[in-house]
Design a protein around this motif. Structure first.
Motif, PDB file in Angstrom:
ATOM      1  N   UNK A  49       0.849  -1.193   0.000  1.00 38.04           N
ATOM      2  CA  UNK A  49       0.000   0.000   0.000  1.00 38.04           C
ATOM      3  C   UNK A  49       0.884   1.242   0.000  1.00 38.04           C
ATOM      4  N   UNK A  50       0.590   2.153  -0.899  1.00 37.97           N
ATOM      5  CA  UNK A  50       1.291   3.430  -0.927  1.00 37.97           C
ATOM      6  C   UNK A  50       0.547   4.451  -0.081  1.00 37.97           C
ATOM      7  N   UNK A  51       1.245   5.505   0.325  1.00 40.45           N
ATOM      8  CA  UNK A  51       0.633   6.550   1.140  1.00 40.45           C
ATOM      9  C   UNK A  51       1.027   7.900   0.570  1.00 40.45           C
ATOM     10  N   UNK A  52       0.014   8.659   0.142  1.00 40.88           N
ATOM     11  CA  UNK A  52       0.235   9.968  -0.469  1.00 40.88           C
ATOM     12  C   UNK A  52      -0.169  11.045   0.527  1.00 40.88           C
ATOM     13  N   UNK A  53       0.760  11.930   0.852  1.00 43.53           N
ATOM     14  CA  UNK A  53       0.478  13.019   1.779  1.00 43.53           C
ATOM     15  C   UNK A  53       0.169  14.307   1.053  1.00 43.53           C
ATOM     16  N   UNK A  54      -0.839  15.023   1.526  1.00 40.85           N
ATOM     17  CA  UNK A  54      -1.233  16.290   0.920  1.00 40.85           C
ATOM     18  C   UNK A  54      -1.406  17.353   1.996  1.00 40.85           C
ATOM     19  N   UNK A  55      -1.109  18.585   1.634  1.00 41.59           N
ATOM     20  CA  UNK A  55      -1.394  19.727   2.502  1.00 41.59           C
ATOM     21  C   UNK A  55      -2.489  20.540   1.825  1.00 41.59           C
ATOM     22  N   UNK A  56      -3.677  20.475   2.383  1.00 44.71           N
ATOM     23  CA  UNK A  56      -4.826  21.134   1.784  1.00 44.71           C
ATOM     24  C   UNK A  56      -4.906  22.589   2.224  1.00 44.71           C
ATOM     25  N   UNK A  57      -5.439  23.437   1.381  1.00 44.76           N
ATOM     26  CA  UNK A  57      -5.661  24.833   1.786  1.00 44.76           C
ATOM     27  C   UNK A  57      -6.656  24.897   2.941  1.00 44.76           C
ATOM     28  N   UNK A  58      -6.556  25.935   3.739  1.00 52.10           N
ATOM     29  CA  UNK A  58      -7.470  26.088   4.873  1.00 52.10           C
ATOM     30  C   UNK A  58      -8.911  26.127   4.390  1.00 52.10           C
ATOM     31  N   UNK A  59      -9.782  25.426   5.126  1.00 54.25           N
ATOM     32  CA  UNK A  59     -11.203  25.438   4.800  1.00 54.25           C
ATOM     33  C   UNK A  59     -11.613  24.446   3.736  1.00 54.25           C
ATOM     34  N   UNK A  60     -10.673  23.598   3.260  1.00 54.93           N
ATOM     35  CA  UNK A  60     -11.016  22.605   2.240  1.00 54.93           C
ATOM     36  C   UNK A  60     -11.889  21.519   2.842  1.00 54.93           C
ATOM     37  N   UNK A  61     -13.048  21.269   2.227  1.00 53.43           N
ATOM     38  CA  UNK A  61     -13.959  20.243   2.739  1.00 53.43           C
ATOM     39  C   UNK A  61     -13.428  18.853   2.388  1.00 53.43           C
ATOM     40  N   UNK A  62     -13.707  17.887   3.242  1.00 52.09           N
ATOM     41  CA  UNK A  62     -13.191  16.534   3.006  1.00 52.09           C
ATOM     42  C   UNK A  62     -14.003  15.731   1.995  1.00 52.09           C
ATOM     43  N   UNK A  63     -15.096  16.308   1.471  1.00 53.04           N
ATOM     44  CA  UNK A  63     -15.961  15.518   0.590  1.00 53.04           C
ATOM     45  C   UNK A  63     -15.342  15.237  -0.769  1.00 53.04           C
ATOM     46  N   UNK A  64     -14.274  15.958  -1.133  1.00 55.12           N
ATOM     47  CA  UNK A  64     -13.656  15.714  -2.427  1.00 55.12           C
ATOM     48  C   UNK A  64     -12.470  14.770  -2.378  1.00 55.12           C
ATOM     49  N   UNK A  65     -12.203  14.198  -1.212  1.00 54.23           N
ATOM     50  CA  UNK A  65     -11.043  13.321  -1.021  1.00 54.23           C
ATOM     51  C   UNK A  65     -11.515  11.873  -1.016  1.00 54.23           C
ATOM     52  N   UNK A  66     -10.863  11.007  -1.788  1.00 56.46           N
ATOM     53  CA  UNK A  66     -11.270   9.588  -1.787  1.00 56.46           C
ATOM     54  C   UNK A  66     -11.065   8.961  -0.412  1.00 56.46           C
ATOM     55  N   UNK A  67     -12.062   8.226   0.036  1.00 52.89           N
ATOM     56  CA  UNK A  67     -12.001   7.575   1.350  1.00 52.89           C
ATOM     57  C   UNK A  67     -11.692   6.091   1.186  1.00 52.89           C
ATOM     58  N   UNK A  68     -11.114   5.480   2.228  1.00 51.34           N
ATOM     59  CA  UNK A  68     -10.731   6.104   3.506  1.00 51.34           C
ATOM     60  C   UNK A  68      -9.420   6.860   3.392  1.00 51.34           C
TER      61      UNK A  68
END
Length: 333
Positions: A49-68
């Motif tokens: 399993x790979x792990x991709x780290x992201x730094x999202x802008x402030x206030x970014x909603x989590x609904x656009x991120x693939x889960x889990x």
């Protein structure tokens, strides 16, 4: 630490549907060389399993991120399992929780880690580890069955079934032993869904608040949970093995009753919060008292012989033993 408790690593594997064994996965997680996200990334790579780290802008909603995915919040790491209808479903220390998307977003630091499973992702040596887990699970069941069978034999062989009061005494001691075991786990900061469910009946978080006060220690050394567990375990064992000393058990119970008044007074007027498990323990003590009283067992309490003092020494010995191993159980240590 018990290695079968869930961790953020085993929780993530479960959410992804990646086959694994909790025991082995948690052991690898707790012994990985780097106790950081880098260490978790390297461990996930062993599972394909790979792990991709992201730094999202402030206030970014989590609904656009693939889960889990793993989200860093002001209170630590959580695993987001899904976002739907403005609600975020996530795991926090293996406990399923739900929060409004807006509130959850405000708690995020913006750092998220998205796992990506490769072809054939899974635990190395899964088959062998699975067999070992099943064998260990079977051993626990066998131990439990043998303990119940032995207790049942003693209950029948010593005629405890023949009197309503002794039947009730046995049941109440078993219930008290279970309740105080939940308190011991609470004191050791061990997550237990059953303990959390019971504690929230009267007041959510009340048990944790009480157990974190100085009053939760007897003479500042022994936790009241340890005292309670020692009391119910020894009382149950003595009742099953040496029922002829039931009068001494009745006397010990009467000696413990004043503590119940102090406990209720402290929770009401000093702590200002209620510990449901503590209240259950106090109720159990009084139920035992009425059973001893109704059965007429106080008549057998006097005169005192050496066996009474041996019983008292046994209470103390079990309490000392539990107190000695509590640091080994404490999750915070």
């Amino acid at each position: 630490m018990a290695e079968n408790d869930y961790t953020v690593f085993s929780d993530l594997l479960a959410c992804m549907g990646v086959r694994h064994t909790v025991h082995y996965s948690n052991r690898r997680f707790r012994t990985m060389p780097f106790q950081t996200m880098f260490g978790l990334k390297k461990l996930l790579e062993e599972y394909g399993i790979g792990l991709v780290g992201l730094q999202l802008p402030d206030g970014t909603h989590p609904d656009g991120i693939p889960t889990p995915f793993i989200a860093q919040t002001v209170k630590g790491l959580v695993i987001v399992r899904g976002v739907k209808d403005g609600k975020v479903d996530y795991l926090s220390q293996s406990v399923a929780e739900t929060a409004d998307a807006e509130r959850f977003t405000s708690a995020m630091t913006g750092r998220v880690f998205i796992p990506v499973a490769g072809e054939g992702a899974g635990e190395p040596g899964y088959g062998e580890h699975r067999f070992t887990d099943m064998a260990n699970y079977a051993k626990k069941w066998i131990l439990g069955i043998l303990a119940v069978a032995l207790a049942g034999f003693l209950f029948v062989a010593n005629g405890l079934y023949s009197h309503v009061s002794t039947v009730l005494l046995t049941l109440i001691d078993i219930a008290g032993l279970y309740i105080t075991w939940l308190l011991v786990q609470k004191s050791a900061h061990i997550k237990n869904r059953h303990a959390d469910a019971v504690c929230s009946v009267v007041e959510a978080g009340g048990c944790d608040d009480i157990l974190n006060t100085d009053a939760s220690k007897f003479f500042g050394i022994f936790g009241w949970s340890e005292v309670g567990f020692a009391y119910f375990s020894v009382s149950l064992l003595c009742l099953l093995v040496f029922p002829q000393y039931i009068g001494y058990l009745a006397l010990c119970n009467a000696v413990c009753l004043p503590f119940s008044f102090w406990s209720v007074w402290y929770q009401k007027f000093r702590a200002g919060t209620w510990c449901t498990l503590c209240l259950c323990v106090q109720a159990s003590l009084w139920l035992l008292f009425f059973c001893y009283l109704g059965g007429g067992w106080f008549r057998d309490a006097l005169p005192l012989h050496i066996e009474f003092f041996v019983l008292g020494a046994t209470y103390v010995a079990v309490m000392l033993g539990l107190n000695a191993i509590m640091p080994l159980l404490d999750r915070n240590k």
